[in-house]
Design a protein around this motif. Structure first.
Motif, short mmCIF file in Angstrom:
data_model
loop_
_atom_site.label_atom_id
_atom_site.label_comp_id
_atom_site.label_asym_id
_atom_site.label_seq_id
_atom_site.Cartn_x
_atom_site.Cartn_y
_atom_site.Cartn_z
N THR A 186 -14.13 7.73 46.11
CA THR A 186 -15.86 6.98 47.02
C THR A 186 -14.70 7.81 48.28
O THR A 186 -14.27 6.91 49.09
N ASN B 253 -16.49 7.67 52.48
CA ASN B 253 -16.69 7.69 53.33
C ASN B 253 -17.76 8.21 54.21
O ASN B 253 -17.63 8.42 55.09
N GLU C 165 -25.47 10.04 46.87
CA GLU C 165 -25.57 8.67 48.19
C GLU C 165 -25.20 8.80 48.12
O GLU C 165 -24.82 8.25 49.90
N ASP C 166 -24.19 7.00 47.97
CA ASP C 166 -23.14 6.36 48.41
C ASP C 166 -22.43 6.79 48.61
O ASP C 166 -21.02 5.71 48.63
N ARG D 14 -27.49 -1.98 41.21
CA ARG D 14 -28.06 -1.00 42.18
C ARG D 14 -29.02 -0.73 41.38
O ARG D 14 -29.13 -0.02 40.77
#
Length: 846
Positions: free
Chosen positions: A49, A51, A73-74, A280
């Motif tokens: 991931t 940031n 999108e995250d 989510r």
């Protein structure tokens, strides 16, 4: 003591997540990021991931330049297919474009295969054995466990080592949840090497972490190190699909509502770790039943269902079903999902106007019939039955100006019920045309972009059937004027009824049915009245200046009608003002009384009143009108003795009609009239307010006064040279004067006029004194007593009488009662000589 990481398991998907959380290095934001990954990456494996917010606060476009990887999108990076990385590093870039500023930035991602670093470390250890073990501190290193790991078991988790092992033989042990607490035997440690192993897979939803303690001890039990706290965190595996709180949910919404109206909100639960992609959730409508047209939509993130059209019509379809889906992993196709059913019920609104089933109606009714149903009418309404939206309200719009008809709604059938409530007359109308409209109890709710419909109407033709009917008393009440005091034996026009067929009064018979005071007699053929008594407006049977006589008229067939004749009497001033004849004045409370006259005549012949006193009474009384002449106050001019008094008074009304009254006034020693002991009596001799002497009494008083003056003159001329005490015997007159009070021939004398003195006066010379009157001092005491009509000078001769002592103002505690000096007698008699003279003259005339 040192802690070393364990090798990963054989399952690549589980190893991927385990190593992902072990190392994410950010060299420079938006420049270069290094990620350590296994050499084998399966499809849809999470690589790491990044940031994105450290580069751009909001990104509208995120794209990888390597087709082997895709970026969400995250910032999550996933593989698009199975990858096997070589020992060389692999790199690719991510381009980010800002949503507002359209700024473009590139992030470089470097993937370092774990196999290369492990091979380099093993080679260094072979060349330099010292590198196999280096001195480490006795301190915890974070460790993570993968949920639902497939093994093989036991699986190596971590290794702990103590620096004291260089000097001692160290044995290792652990304790805590998963060891000697629930769940038991999940972890164990090799006591010689310090390797910690896991014996089976773990469910994070039951145990998300394990706080353990590691111990290092020697063979003899010595502990060279403090217990080492170890925290094993369980990393979440997306093993729980989201689900709806209730499988069947029902919402309601009004029909014809506007587009965008909120219907309801669905919620789902996911037991995986919060604030991650595993929880989510995204919502979606899979199917609408019936499916055409599409009326509803759902917000994918909030689960709020809204309408998309304005065409919801309950009368066409009152219920819709929605098959809903909820999916985790932000709705990605590989996310876990569940379905549920939502039922939406349409609420009825008054969007359909009622309408008559017929455009016109015809009915008939006999004349003079009342309270009879003549017609029922039905309506159609597509709104929900038995609700205010469909219940009908009927109105007569035209044709009922005389109030002959009434229309109502049958609550069971919703029909219109038309009734006759006032008699119809065939001779006046043979038919009547009514116009009737209908509405609902609830106000009409028009749909968007539509017009309010007009009221639905229909016509009713009412045909009136002729019938043989009895006499008519029209109008039911007749009024005529008469003067107050109208004499007996006079004829008056009576009540007249007519036969509706002939429009005449022939053949009708009349009879009185109400005449409370029997004022009249009636002619049975004509209905005319004759007075048998004087018409008196002030009679108790007259109400509001009116006297009523009820008459019944009957035809040859016995049919009848009833009418009322109202005699309205004009007021005549034939009653004088009247007043209460006996009143009481309590002198302990007040010196006046309130007079309240009454006049039976009307207001035009009543107050204000005029109050007049006779001249004789005005000397002792005053009268003053109050309350605009409705009442008056009778007041004493001076305090009178406690007795009964006659007060003549005249009272006039507004028109001058008057009456003379003699009031009996009781002056009493009391506080309230009920305390007075003196009783009213018609035979009581009422005392005048003053003593009045006759002619002979006046003459006797004059002669007595002259004689008394002569005696006094003689006494003053005598001189005495020495003190001499002379006392006369009791039987000698000793200058006592007896006053006569006899009038004329004595018609007012009830008792003896002359009485002997009640006490003898003694004249004694007690001493010698030198004075202007011959040097002789004389002390004279004389006593007089006079009785005339119950009046005496002696205050002891009866309470309530007017006495010399009362005039003089001497009480019982003063000088000796019954004895007075000449000056006292003279001052008492002189003012009364004139009054007695006047009264004697009046009596002689009578």
């Amino acid at each position: 003591m040192a802690v070393a990481s364990a090798a990963p398991g054989s399952n690549f998907s589980k190893q991927l997540l385990f190593f992902l959380l072990a190392l994410i290095l950010f060299c420079d934001a938006c420049k270069k990021i290094s990620l350590q990954v296994p050499s084998h990456l399966p499809v849809d494996a999470l690589v790491g991931t990044v940031n994105l917010k450290e580069c751009l606060q909001s990104a509208s476009r995120i794209q990888s330049n390597d087709p082997d990887f895709r970026v969400l999108e995250d910032g999550s990076i996933y593989t698009t297919h199975d990858l096997i990385l070589s020992t060389e590093r692999k790199s690719f870039s991510i381009s980010v474009t800002g949503s507002q500023t359209q700024e473009h930035k590139v992030i470089e991602v470097v993937l370092a295969p774990r196999g290369k670093k492990l091979f380099e470390r093993q080679e260094r250890q072979k060349k330099d054995p010292v590198l196999k073990r280096s001195k480490r501190r006795w301190a915890p290193i974070p460790c993570s466990l993968m949920e639902n790991s497939l093994g093989p078991f036991p699986q190596h988790v971590q290794q702990v080592q103590s620096d004291a092992a260089q000097n001692y033989t160290i044995f290792y042990s652990i304790s805590g949840p998963g060891v000697d607490k629930e769940p038991f035997n999940l972890f164990f440690i090799d006591k010689d090497t310090g390797d910690i192993f896991c014996t089976r897979s773990i469910d994070r939803e039951k145990h998300d972490q394990f706080p353990l303690y590691a111990y290092a001890t020697t063979a003899d039990g010595y502990a060279p190190e403090y217990p080492l706290p170890l925290l094993f965190k369980v990393e979440d595996d997306n093993d729980n699909a989201p689900y709806f709180e209730t499988k069947l949910t029902t919402f309601t919404v009004d029909e014809n509502c506007r587009s965008g109206t909120s219907v309801g909100k669905v919620t789902a639960i996911d037991l995986d770790e919060p604030d991650t992609l595993h929880t989510r959730l995204k919502y979606k409508i899979l199917q609408q039943i019936p499916d055409h047209p599409k009326h509803f939509s759902i917000h994918p993130d909030t689960g709020v269902i809204t309408t998309t059209t304005t065409l919801l019509d309950r009368e066409k379809c009152d219920t819709y079903k929605l098959i809903m889906e909820v999916r985790d992993m932000a709705g990605q196709h590989f996310g876990l999902f569940n379905t549920g059913t939502i039922t939406i019920t349409l609420e009825d609104v008054n969007d359909n106007a009622p309408s008559f089933t017929e455009t016109s109606y015809v009915t008939e009714v006999e004349e003079n019939r009342i309270d009879v149903e003549i017609l029922r009418m039905t309506v159609e309404d597509q709104d929900l039955p038995n609700t205010p939206h469909s219940k009908a309200v009927y109105r007569i719009l035209q044709g009922n100006e005389n109030g002959n008809f009434k229309i109502s709604t049958d609550p069971k059938t919703n029909e219109a019920v038309l009734c006759v409530v006032k008699p119809l007359n065939y001779e006046l109308h043979q038919s009547i045309l009514l116009k009737i409209g209908v509405l609902n109890e609830a106000q009409f709710a028009k749909a968007p972009n539509s017009q309010t419909p007009a009221m639905c109407t229909t016509t009713v033709t009412v045909k009136i059937k002729d019938s043989d009917e009895g006499p008519e008393c029209q109008p039911p009440v007749k009024v005529f004027q008469s003067k107050d005091g109208f004499p007996a034996g006079q004829d008056l026009q009576g009540y007249k009824a007519v036969d509706p067929e002939t429009r005449s009064s022939e053949g009708l018979k009349y009879k009185k049915i109400k005449d409370e005071d029997n004022w009249f007699e009636i002619n049975e053929d004509t209905g005319d009245l004759r007075t048998v008594k004087v018409l008196d407006r002030e009679s108790k049977f007259v109400k509001n200046d009116q006297y009523n006589v009820s008459v019944v008229a009957t035809d040859a067939d016995g049919r009848s009608c009833t009418g009322t004749l109202v005699i309205r009497l004009e007021d005549f001033n034939d009653h004088s003002p009247q007043i209460e004849k006996e009143i009481t004045i309590c002198q302990n409370d007040k010196d006046f009384a309130v007079l309240q006259p009454e006049d039976l005549d009307g207001p035009d012949n009543g107050p204000p009143f005029e109050f007049l006193l006779d001249n004789s009474a005005s000397k002792f009384w005053t009268i003053e009108p109050k309350d605009g002449g409705k009442t008056a106050i009778l007041r004493e001019r001076q305090n009178l003795d406690f007795n009964f008094y006659r007060v003549p008074i005249q009272i006039k009304d507004k028109r001058g009609f008057s009456a003379r009254h003699i009031l009996t006034v009781r002056v009493c020693d009391c506080t309230t009239p009920t305390d007075c002991k003196m009783k009213f009596s018609g035979d009581r001799d009422i005392k005048p307010p003053n003593v009045i002497l006759g002619r002979w009494a006046i003459l006797a008083m004059v002669l007595g006064s002259a004689l008394l003056l002569c005696i006094l003159f003689t006494c003053f001329c005598v001189t005495v040279k020495k003190t001499v005490k002379k006392c006369f015997p009791e039987d000698v007159a000793q200058q006592n004067l007896i006053v006569s009070n006899t009038e004329g021939p004595g018609e007012e004398v009830m008792d003896a006029n002359i009485l002997l003195p009640t006490q003898t006066s003694n004249i004694c010379d007690t001493s010698v004194s030198v004075g202007t009157l011959g040097g002789q001092g004389i002390k004279t005491q004389q006593s007089f007593e006079m009785v005339k009509g119950g009046y005496t000078l002696d205050s002891n001769r009866g309470g309530g009488q007017q006495t010399l002592e009362s005039v003089k103002g001497v009480g019982q505690g003063g000088m000796d009662t019954g004895r007075y000096a000449y000056t006292d007698w003279h001052s008492f008699t002189q003012p009364r000589l004139g009054e007695e003279s006047i009264r004697g003259h009046t009596l002689s005339k009578n």
